[in-house]
Design a protein around this motif. Structure first.
Motif, PDB file in Angstrom:
ATOM      1  N   ASN A 127    -114.127 -97.376  27.951  1.00 38.70           N
ATOM      2  CA  ASN A 127    -112.827 -96.612  27.917  1.00 38.70           C
ATOM      3  C   ASN A 127    -112.684 -95.322  26.738  1.00 38.70           C
ATOM      4  OD1 ASN A 127    -111.585 -98.293  29.743  1.00 38.70           O
ATOM      5  ND2 ASN A 127    -110.520 -99.634  28.270  1.00 38.70           N
ATOM      6  N   LYS A 128    -113.470 -95.725  25.620  1.00 41.62           N
ATOM      7  CA  LYS A 128    -113.481 -94.611  24.594  1.00 41.62           C
ATOM      8  C   LYS A 128    -114.324 -93.620  25.256  1.00 41.62           C
ATOM      9  CE  LYS A 128    -111.364 -95.342  20.791  1.00 41.62           C
ATOM     10  NZ  LYS A 128    -110.395 -94.207  20.157  1.00 41.62           N
ATOM     11  N   ALA A 129    -115.573 -93.888  25.752  1.00 40.11           N
ATOM     12  CA  ALA A 129    -116.386 -92.937  26.537  1.00 40.11           C
ATOM     13  C   ALA A 129    -115.632 -92.033  27.532  1.00 40.11           C
ATOM     14  CB  ALA A 129    -117.561 -93.709  26.791  1.00 40.11           C
ATOM     15  N   GLU A 130    -115.076 -92.816  28.395  1.00 41.00           N
ATOM     16  CA  GLU A 130    -114.340 -91.993  29.185  1.00 41.00           C
ATOM     17  C   GLU A 130    -113.199 -90.802  28.751  1.00 41.00           C
ATOM     18  OE1 GLU A 130    -113.016 -90.288  32.578  1.00 41.00           O
ATOM     19  OE2 GLU A 130    -114.792 -92.110  32.511  1.00 41.00           O
ATOM     20  N   SER A 131    -112.631 -91.353  27.641  1.00 39.65           N
ATOM     21  CA  SER A 131    -111.540 -90.528  26.925  1.00 39.65           C
ATOM     22  C   SER A 131    -111.957 -89.321  26.333  1.00 39.65           C
ATOM     23  CB  SER A 131    -110.826 -91.282  25.626  1.00 39.65           C
ATOM     24  OG  SER A 131    -111.720 -91.558  24.739  1.00 39.65           O
ATOM     25  N   TYR A 132    -113.390 -89.407  26.138  1.00 39.77           N
ATOM     26  CA  TYR A 132    -113.785 -88.293  25.625  1.00 39.77           C
ATOM     27  C   TYR A 132    -114.827 -87.220  26.412  1.00 39.77           C
ATOM     28  CZ  TYR A 132    -113.196 -90.074  20.896  1.00 39.77           C
ATOM     29  OH  TYR A 132    -112.307 -90.932  19.931  1.00 39.77           O
ATOM     30  N   ARG A 133    -114.430 -87.723  27.715  1.00 38.01           N
ATOM     31  CA  ARG A 133    -115.158 -86.971  28.951  1.00 38.01           C
ATOM     32  C   ARG A 133    -115.130 -85.393  28.789  1.00 38.01           C
ATOM     33  NH1 ARG A 133    -116.310 -87.420  34.554  1.00 38.01           N
ATOM     34  NH2 ARG A 133    -116.071 -89.688  34.349  1.00 38.01           N
ATOM     35  N   ASP A 134    -113.772 -84.828  28.521  1.00 35.64           N
ATOM     36  CA  ASP A 134    -113.533 -83.267  28.304  1.00 35.64           C
ATOM     37  C   ASP A 134    -113.925 -82.942  27.062  1.00 35.64           C
ATOM     38  OD1 ASP A 134    -112.192 -83.619  30.791  1.00 35.64           O
ATOM     39  OD2 ASP A 134    -110.108 -83.461  29.600  1.00 35.64           O
ATOM     40  N   ASP A 135    -113.993 -83.666  26.071  1.00 36.01           N
ATOM     41  CA  ASP A 135    -114.689 -83.277  24.649  1.00 36.01           C
ATOM     42  C   ASP A 135    -116.190 -83.105  24.890  1.00 36.01           C
ATOM     43  OD1 ASP A 135    -112.282 -83.748  22.448  1.00 36.01           O
ATOM     44  OD2 ASP A 135    -112.289 -85.240  23.693  1.00 36.01           O
ATOM     45  N   MET A 136    -116.897 -83.986  25.566  1.00 36.56           N
ATOM     46  CA  MET A 136    -118.445 -83.925  25.798  1.00 36.56           C
ATOM     47  C   MET A 136    -118.830 -82.709  26.624  1.00 36.56           C
ATOM     48  SD  MET A 136    -119.895 -87.482  26.247  1.00 36.56           S
ATOM     49  CE  MET A 136    -118.454 -88.290  26.876  1.00 36.56           C
ATOM     50  N   SER A 159    -123.816 -86.289  24.699  1.00 34.37           N
ATOM     51  CA  SER A 159    -123.315 -88.016  24.658  1.00 34.37           C
ATOM     52  C   SER A 159    -123.793 -88.669  23.311  1.00 34.37           C
ATOM     53  CB  SER A 159    -124.403 -88.417  25.726  1.00 34.37           C
ATOM     54  OG  SER A 159    -124.017 -88.054  27.222  1.00 34.37           O
ATOM     55  N   MET A 160    -124.881 -88.278  22.661  1.00 34.77           N
ATOM     56  CA  MET A 160    -125.143 -88.911  21.349  1.00 34.77           C
ATOM     57  C   MET A 160    -123.912 -88.688  20.258  1.00 34.77           C
ATOM     58  SD  MET A 160    -129.093 -88.380  20.740  1.00 34.77           S
ATOM     59  CE  MET A 160    -128.993 -86.731  20.506  1.00 34.77           C
ATOM     60  N   VAL A 161    -123.753 -87.353  20.259  1.00 37.94           N
ATOM     61  CA  VAL A 161    -122.572 -87.116  19.204  1.00 37.94           C
ATOM     62  C   VAL A 161    -121.356 -88.022  19.437  1.00 37.94           C
ATOM     63  CG1 VAL A 161    -121.061 -85.366  18.269  1.00 37.94           C
ATOM     64  CG2 VAL A 161    -123.560 -84.729  18.649  1.00 37.94           C
ATOM     65  N   PHE A 200    -132.996 -92.825  27.990  1.00 38.47           N
ATOM     66  CA  PHE A 200    -131.941 -93.055  29.072  1.00 38.47           C
ATOM     67  C   PHE A 200    -131.316 -91.805  28.581  1.00 38.47           C
ATOM     68  CE2 PHE A 200    -127.681 -94.623  29.563  1.00 38.47           C
ATOM     69  CZ  PHE A 200    -128.055 -95.247  31.007  1.00 38.47           C
ATOM     70  N   GLY A 201    -131.238 -90.987  29.601  1.00 34.92           N
ATOM     71  CA  GLY A 201    -130.330 -89.720  29.385  1.00 34.92           C
ATOM     72  C   GLY A 201    -129.581 -89.101  30.329  1.00 34.92           C
ATOM     73  N   PRO A 202    -128.800 -88.343  30.108  1.00 31.27           N
ATOM     74  CA  PRO A 202    -127.761 -87.709  31.276  1.00 31.27           C
ATOM     75  C   PRO A 202    -128.744 -86.673  32.019  1.00 31.27           C
ATOM     76  CG  PRO A 202    -127.013 -86.779  29.186  1.00 31.27           C
ATOM     77  CD  PRO A 202    -128.105 -88.047  28.902  1.00 31.27           C
ATOM     78  N   GLY A 203    -128.348 -86.577  33.412  1.00 29.86           N
ATOM     79  CA  GLY A 203    -128.894 -85.658  34.307  1.00 29.86           C
ATOM     80  C   GLY A 203    -130.161 -86.062  34.944  1.00 29.86           C
ATOM     81  N   MET A 204    -130.879 -85.057  35.540  1.00 31.28           N
ATOM     82  CA  MET A 204    -131.932 -85.376  36.531  1.00 31.28           C
ATOM     83  C   MET A 204    -133.302 -84.658  36.108  1.00 31.28           C
ATOM     84  SD  MET A 204    -130.506 -86.015  40.369  1.00 31.28           S
ATOM     85  CE  MET A 204    -129.172 -87.027  40.581  1.00 31.28           C
ATOM     86  N   GLU A 205    -134.386 -85.436  35.899  1.00 32.14           N
ATOM     87  CA  GLU A 205    -135.664 -84.822  35.585  1.00 32.14           C
ATOM     88  C   GLU A 205    -135.896 -83.569  36.694  1.00 32.14           C
ATOM     89  OE1 GLU A 205    -140.457 -86.145  34.735  1.00 32.14           O
ATOM     90  OE2 GLU A 205    -138.807 -87.613  35.390  1.00 32.14           O
ATOM     91  N   TRP A 236    -124.132 -84.141  35.312  1.00 30.02           N
ATOM     92  CA  TRP A 236    -122.970 -84.677  35.732  1.00 30.02           C
ATOM     93  C   TRP A 236    -122.252 -85.316  34.719  1.00 30.02           C
ATOM     94  CZ3 TRP A 236    -127.644 -83.963  37.848  1.00 30.02           C
ATOM     95  CH2 TRP A 236    -127.748 -83.557  39.433  1.00 30.02           C
ATOM     96  N   LYS A 237    -120.877 -84.848  34.871  1.00 28.77           N
ATOM     97  CA  LYS A 237    -119.933 -85.631  33.836  1.00 28.77           C
ATOM     98  C   LYS A 237    -119.951 -87.055  33.715  1.00 28.77           C
ATOM     99  CE  LYS A 237    -116.922 -81.648  33.608  1.00 28.77           C
ATOM    100  NZ  LYS A 237    -115.661 -81.002  33.933  1.00 28.77           N
ATOM    101  N   ASP A 238    -120.091 -87.763  34.835  1.00 21.42           N
ATOM    102  CA  ASP A 238    -120.198 -89.156  34.713  1.00 21.42           C
ATOM    103  C   ASP A 238    -121.393 -89.530  34.024  1.00 21.42           C
ATOM    104  OD1 ASP A 238    -117.890 -89.428  36.305  1.00 21.42           O
ATOM    105  OD2 ASP A 238    -119.014 -89.863  38.079  1.00 21.42           O
ATOM    106  N   HIS A 239    -122.671 -89.057  34.193  1.00 16.69           N
ATOM    107  CA  HIS A 239    -123.606 -89.201  33.193  1.00 16.69           C
ATOM    108  C   HIS A 239    -123.283 -89.089  31.746  1.00 16.69           C
ATOM    109  CE1 HIS A 239    -126.995 -88.510  36.586  1.00 16.69           C
ATOM    110  NE2 HIS A 239    -125.886 -89.166  37.179  1.00 16.69           N
ATOM    111  N   LEU A 240    -122.685 -88.250  31.350  1.00 16.78           N
ATOM    112  CA  LEU A 240    -122.485 -88.014  30.104  1.00 16.78           C
ATOM    113  C   LEU A 240    -121.483 -88.950  29.455  1.00 16.78           C
ATOM    114  CD1 LEU A 240    -121.281 -84.264  29.940  1.00 16.78           C
ATOM    115  CD2 LEU A 240    -123.553 -85.014  29.347  1.00 16.78           C
TER     116      LEU A 240
END
Length: 404
Positions: free
Chosen positions: A11-20, A120-122, A364-369, A380-384
């Protein structure tokens, strides 16, 4: 097992979608090719301080390191924050430094490779602070420089000069939501032939270095077909990536010719062996061609020069290693399914972390190679969101995995 609040983490990760998303777009807007990362590093420092990291520092090479916690187990998460250039601007539908954003994706240079990992790390650090997940570990979030120019050099500096040696490192290079535990290595090789120049109207008076290179190119192509193959990492490869010559003019015989070779090394191959394979080619021996490995000595944006040879070892980590299992179990606990465990095709800072120093690297990282170095690069924001949740969970899972 620690009673980690998985639903709260998600839930916290989802709440920071816009911030990320905003943070990532800010980084994309700052051109940050290798050795020009200063401004994006300062932007990352600002974000780390805003979300409450315990300590933030920039080392003499220009890498940024943010610390969360004060425990005895040192865990690092890494994103290189330099990017490649734009290439042909006409291939981009959007300004690569302004990009595009909708509800699902963000487009721009560095979106997948790999400033998305930094975003995502921050925010994983913020989730840890928000939910009081600190334990007997110190998490170091690194934004590293010069990777696109010389992968792993930044971690050579961190380990050798800053004396930081984590128990393992999470690389946030893009993995398309999979978990990666290895990659082929690589090296940069130069082959040079010498000739004698003369007027082009009477080429028989000279010795054409370009003609001497021609049979070498054919034998290199054949060598590529017969390189070693590893069951997990795949086959070694070889491609000629550049060609150079010197000549007094376009009306003269060339007196030197050189090529660059991008050599991908699979498990069990060595830099010495790769050079010797080329030196053993009949065409190379026939013209006494010089075969060497390139060196790297380009100054960082801070002015620091930290020279190294252009050799980047292959590496892999056992799937049952505690670090790998911590990531597997974190993903399973949060999302109730197993992620595919695989490998990268391209090269990462793991060439130093694991390849040189034997410290396990798990990806393990967002995005595609496939988005890396591509026009209209996107993530993709879902990945973040998903990666931020997994990153916040990994340290606690690791302590469980090792029984502490």
């Amino acid at each position: 097992m620690r009673n980690l609040p998985f639903s709260e983490i998600m839930n916290k990760a989802e709440s920071y979608r816009d911030d990320m998303s905003k943070f990532l777009r800010d980084m994309i807007r700052i051109p940050s090719e290798s050795c020009q990362e200063k401004e994006v590093v300062l932007r990352i420092k600002q974000e780390m301080e805003k979300v409450g990291f315990d300590k933030v520092e920039i080392d003499p090479m220009g890498n940024i390191l943010g610390y969360v916690g004060h425990g005895k187990h040192i865990i690092a998460m890494d994103a290189h924050i330099d990017t490649v250039g734009v290439g042909d601007p006409s291939l981009w539908e959007y300004d690569p430094y302004e990009g595009y954003e909708d509800d699902e994706i963000i487009i721009g240079r560095g979106a997948s490779d790999q400033e998305g990992g930094m975003a995502s790390m921050v925010y994983a650090g913020k989730i840890i602070k928000d939910l009081g997940l600190e334990d007997d570990y110190t998490l170091i979030v690194t934004g590293t420089v010069q990777e696109e120019d010389c992968d792993g050099l930044c971690w050579q500096y961190i380990i050798e000069e800053s004396k930081i040696r984590p128990e393992f490192v999470i690389s946030t290079e893009p993995t398309d939501e999979n978990i990666y535990r290895g990659q082929r290595g690589r090296m940069e090789i130069r082959v040079e032939t010498k000739g004698i120049s003369c007027h082009g109207s009477a080429p028989e008076r000279g010795d054409n270095a370009i003609f001497k290179m021609a049979p070498i190119l054919n034998e290199l192509k054949a060598l590529h077909e017969n390189l070693h193959e590893d069951e997990f990492l795949g086959k070694g490869t070889l491609t000629v990536s550049e060609i150079f010559f010197t000549s007094p003019s376009r009306c003269a015989v060339a007196d030197s010719c050189a090529i660059s070779i991008d050599r991908r090394l699979t498990w069990g191959e060595t830099w010495e062996g790769a050079l010797q394979e080329i030196r053993n080619l009949p065409s190379v021996q026939a013209v006494d061609a010089n075969v060497t490995m390139y060196n790297y000595d380009r100054p960082a944006y801070t002015g620091l020069v930290y020279p190294t040879e252009c050799y980047f070892p292959a590496w892999k980590v056992d799937e049952d290693h505690d670090a790998c299992q911590a990531v597997v179990k974190a993903h399973r606990a949060l999302y109730d399914r197993d992620a595919k465990v695989d490998k990268w095709t391209f090269s990462t800072n793991g060439v130093s972390i694991t390849g040189r120093y034997g410290i396990p690297t798990i990806g393990f990282g967002p995005g595609m190679e496939k988005e890396a170095h591509f026009p209209n690069e996107k993530t993709w924001k879902d990945h973040l969101v998903k990666c931020a949740a997994v990153y916040a969970t990994i340290p606690g899972m690791y302590l469980d995995q090792i029984g502490e």
